[in-house]
Design a protein around this motif. Structure first.
Motif, PDB file in Angstrom:
ATOM      1  N   LEU A  44       0.816  -1.213   0.000  1.00  0.00           N
ATOM      2  CA  LEU A  44       0.000   0.000   0.000  1.00  0.00           C
ATOM      3  C   LEU A  44       0.849   1.263   0.000  1.00  0.00           C
ATOM      4  N   VAL A  45       2.016   1.193   0.658  1.00  0.00           N
ATOM      5  CA  VAL A  45       2.903   2.351   0.711  1.00  0.00           C
ATOM      6  C   VAL A  45       3.642   2.545  -0.606  1.00  0.00           C
ATOM      7  N   VAL A  46       4.104   1.462  -1.207  1.00  0.00           N
ATOM      8  CA  VAL A  46       4.923   1.547  -2.414  1.00  0.00           C
ATOM      9  C   VAL A  46       4.122   2.022  -3.609  1.00  0.00           C
ATOM     10  N   ASN A  47       2.948   1.462  -3.820  1.00  0.00           N
ATOM     11  CA  ASN A  47       2.207   1.717  -5.062  1.00  0.00           C
ATOM     12  C   ASN A  47       1.932   3.188  -5.346  1.00  0.00           C
ATOM     13  N   PRO A  48       1.435   3.991  -4.385  1.00  0.00           N
ATOM     14  CA  PRO A  48       1.157   5.391  -4.736  1.00  0.00           C
ATOM     15  C   PRO A  48       2.342   6.332  -4.603  1.00  0.00           C
ATOM     16  N   ASN A  49       3.376   5.934  -3.884  1.00  0.00           N
ATOM     17  CA  ASN A  49       4.429   6.885  -3.517  1.00  0.00           C
ATOM     18  C   ASN A  49       5.788   6.628  -4.141  1.00  0.00           C
ATOM     19  N   HIS A  51       8.067   4.959  -7.084  1.00  0.00           N
ATOM     20  CA  HIS A  51       7.875   4.488  -8.457  1.00  0.00           C
ATOM     21  C   HIS A  51       9.189   4.148  -9.153  1.00  0.00           C
ATOM     22  N   THR A  52      10.126   3.603  -8.424  1.00  0.00           N
ATOM     23  CA  THR A  52      11.369   3.155  -9.034  1.00  0.00           C
ATOM     24  C   THR A  52      11.320   1.635  -9.187  1.00  0.00           C
ATOM     25  N   PRO A  53      12.165   1.064 -10.045  1.00  0.00           N
ATOM     26  CA  PRO A  53      12.152  -0.395 -10.232  1.00  0.00           C
ATOM     27  C   PRO A  53      12.348  -1.174  -8.941  1.00  0.00           C
ATOM     28  N   MET A  54      13.222  -0.697  -8.037  1.00  0.00           N
ATOM     29  CA  MET A  54      13.474  -1.423  -6.797  1.00  0.00           C
ATOM     30  C   MET A  54      12.187  -1.604  -5.996  1.00  0.00           C
ATOM     31  N   TYR A  55      11.374  -0.561  -5.916  1.00  0.00           N
ATOM     32  CA  TYR A  55      10.147  -0.636  -5.126  1.00  0.00           C
ATOM     33  C   TYR A  55       9.039  -1.382  -5.871  1.00  0.00           C
ATOM     34  N   LEU A 135      11.077  -3.673 -19.432  1.00  0.00           N
ATOM     35  CA  LEU A 135      11.943  -4.756 -18.978  1.00  0.00           C
ATOM     36  C   LEU A 135      11.521  -5.244 -17.592  1.00  0.00           C
ATOM     37  N   CYS A 136      11.207  -4.327 -16.695  1.00  0.00           N
ATOM     38  CA  CYS A 136      10.789  -4.719 -15.341  1.00  0.00           C
ATOM     39  C   CYS A 136       9.527  -5.568 -15.382  1.00  0.00           C
ATOM     40  N   GLY A 137       8.580  -5.138 -16.214  1.00  0.00           N
ATOM     41  CA  GLY A 137       7.350  -5.915 -16.351  1.00  0.00           C
ATOM     42  C   GLY A 137       7.607  -7.302 -16.909  1.00  0.00           C
ATOM     43  N   TRP A 138       8.469  -7.391 -17.912  1.00  0.00           N
ATOM     44  CA  TRP A 138       8.796  -8.688 -18.511  1.00  0.00           C
ATOM     45  C   TRP A 138       9.540  -9.591 -17.550  1.00  0.00           C
ATOM     46  N   GLY A 301      -0.322   9.540   7.374  1.00  0.00           N
ATOM     47  CA  GLY A 301      -0.830  10.889   7.574  1.00  0.00           C
ATOM     48  C   GLY A 301      -0.005  11.752   8.486  1.00  0.00           C
ATOM     49  N   LYS A 302       1.225  11.330   8.817  1.00  0.00           N
ATOM     50  CA  LYS A 302       2.063  12.090   9.733  1.00  0.00           C
ATOM     51  C   LYS A 302       2.948  13.102   9.021  1.00  0.00           C
ATOM     52  N   GLU A 303       3.071  12.930   7.701  1.00  0.00           N
ATOM     53  CA  GLU A 303       3.992  13.807   6.991  1.00  0.00           C
ATOM     54  C   GLU A 303       3.590  13.830   5.531  1.00  0.00           C
ATOM     55  N   THR A 304       3.690  14.971   4.894  1.00  0.00           N
ATOM     56  CA  THR A 304       3.411  15.091   3.471  1.00  0.00           C
ATOM     57  C   THR A 304       4.632  14.634   2.692  1.00  0.00           C
ATOM     58  N   LEU A 305       4.360  13.868   1.680  1.00  0.00           N
ATOM     59  CA  LEU A 305       5.462  13.290   0.905  1.00  0.00           C
ATOM     60  C   LEU A 305       6.005  14.345  -0.055  1.00  0.00           C
ATOM     61  N   THR A 306       7.110  15.010   0.341  1.00  0.00           N
ATOM     62  CA  THR A 306       7.626  16.102  -0.476  1.00  0.00           C
ATOM     63  C   THR A 306       9.066  15.911  -0.895  1.00  0.00           C
ATOM     64  N   TRP A 307       9.699  14.833  -0.405  1.00  0.00           N
ATOM     65  CA  TRP A 307      11.119  14.681  -0.762  1.00  0.00           C
ATOM     66  C   TRP A 307      11.264  14.200  -2.197  1.00  0.00           C
ATOM     67  N   PRO A 308      12.363  14.522  -2.852  1.00  0.00           N
ATOM     68  CA  PRO A 308      12.545  14.132  -4.249  1.00  0.00           C
ATOM     69  C   PRO A 308      12.884  12.660  -4.392  1.00  0.00           C
ATOM     70  N   ILE A 309      12.318  12.024  -5.378  1.00  0.00           N
ATOM     71  CA  ILE A 309      12.709  10.679  -5.775  1.00  0.00           C
ATOM     72  C   ILE A 309      13.666  10.816  -6.957  1.00  0.00           C
ATOM     73  N   VAL A 310      14.802  10.184  -6.864  1.00  0.00           N
ATOM     74  CA  VAL A 310      15.858  10.359  -7.864  1.00  0.00           C
ATOM     75  C   VAL A 310      15.379   9.908  -9.230  1.00  0.00           C
ATOM     76  N   ILE A 311      14.743   8.753  -9.279  1.00  0.00           N
ATOM     77  CA  ILE A 311      14.283   8.211 -10.564  1.00  0.00           C
ATOM     78  C   ILE A 311      12.794   7.928 -10.461  1.00  0.00           C
ATOM     79  N   ARG A 312      11.977   8.539 -11.251  1.00  0.00           N
ATOM     80  CA  ARG A 312      10.541   8.309 -11.203  1.00  0.00           C
ATOM     81  C   ARG A 312      10.088   7.765 -12.565  1.00  0.00           C
TER      82      ARG A 312
END
Length: 317
Positions: A44-49, A51-55, A135-138, A301-312
């Motif tokens: 639940l945490v990974v899917n909306p927030n 979006h890199t291949p590792m996650y 590639l990740c999907g395959w 709900g404790k913090e707004t997700l504002t930090w940068p993701i290096v690869i999206r």
């Protein structure tokens, strides 16, 4: 030798002591709930927030871990609750099918994640091009197809076996090797397929993991600054911990059963990779990963997700 038409088996579980059954029930129920809700929270945490291949691979691994532990523990809890050791022949074959499926899928996903870390650390400039969404999907799709075919083959081959009157399985689930030992008919082909699958579908990915991490360690050693080495290692520390835990527990099961020649000892050791490892994986990834910690806070709900993701990456297959 007298053969019978098999309709059910008896799962002897982890202990024959009646006074230990409530303790075992409570312990396994707690571990099962922690494993299910912990891995579900990761998904639940990974899917909306994140979006890199590792996650993306981590979410798939969490789903597989939920299915893996759900293959064995609910039936064990039901047997303890009803004070019955019975499992039907059809349910036993079904359990073997899904147990093999999700166990090998775990191995494949861990090897795919090792390859992802290899590309990220050893070829960072080509990471976005190499680990593209297609590639990740395959990689995930091919893993599912190969594991489904392998599990289907071994389950169908188990169906052809004939069994004698001794139908007691000294385990808390229907384990393929135990089933082969109970069979009265020839099991040469079954053993051959089982060992070949172990070599190619478990040993092959393991060699790939070792190769990936040998290159990763070599690249990290080539980094001049201590801070750079720490950052590079921290990107794969969680995955390396999960790989070590999974393979060490699997190896421990076979070494302990070979040393003691006790089926009950093997059943006890099997708890490590069927229940304990899926339970610990969410803790390992959340405690050692700052992105996961921030995503968890944002999800709760404790913090707004504002930090940068290096690869999206925006699209997934």
């Amino acid at each position: 030798m007298f053969l019978v038409q098999i309709s059910e088996f008896l799962l002897l579980g982890l202990s024959d002591e009646p006074e230990l059954q409530p303790l075992i029930f409570g312990l396994f129920l707690s571990m099962y709930l922690i494993a299910v809700f912990g891995n579900l929270l990761i998904i639940l945490v990974v899917n909306p927030n994140l979006h890199t291949p590792m996650y993306f691979f981590l979410a798939n691994l969490s789903l597989i871990d939920i299915c893996f532990t759900s293959t064995t523990v609910p039936k064990m809890l039901w047997n303890i609750w009803t004070q019955s050791q019975v499992i039907t022949h059809a349910a036993c074959i079904t359990q073997i099918y899904f147990l093999i499926l999700f166990a090998v899928l775990d191995v494949f996903l861990l090897s795919v994640m090792a390859y992802d870390r290899f590309v990220a650390i050893c070829h960072p400039l080509h990471y976005t091009v190499t680990m593209n969404p297609r590639l990740c999907g395959w990689l995930v799709l091919v893993s599912w197809i190969m594991c489904i075919l392998n599990s289907l083959l071994q389950s169908l081959m188990t169906l052809r076996l004939s069994f004698c009157a001794h139908l007691h399985i000294p385990h808390f689930f229907c384990e393929l090797n135990q089933m082969l030992q109970l069979a009265c008919s020839d099991t040469f082909l079954n053993n051959l397929v089982m060992y070949l699958a172990a070599v190619f579908l478990a040993g092959g990915p393991f060699i790939g993991i070792l190769y990936s991490y040998s290159k990763i360690v070599s690249s990290i050693c080539g980094i001049s600054s201590a801070q750079g080495k720490y950052k590079a290692f921290s990107t794969c520390a969680s995955h390396l911990s999960v790989v070590s835990l999974f393979y060490c527990t699997m190896l421990g099961v076979y070494l302990s059963s070979a040393a003691t020649h006790s089926s009950r000892s093997s059943a006890t050791a099997s708890v490590m990779y069927t229940v304990v490892t899926p339970m610990l994986n969410p803790f390992i990834y959340s405690l050692r990963n700052k992105d996961m910690q921030r995503a968890l806070k944002a999800f709760l709900g404790k913090e707004t997700l504002t930090w940068p993701i290096v690869i999206r990456l925006k699209k997934w297959l």
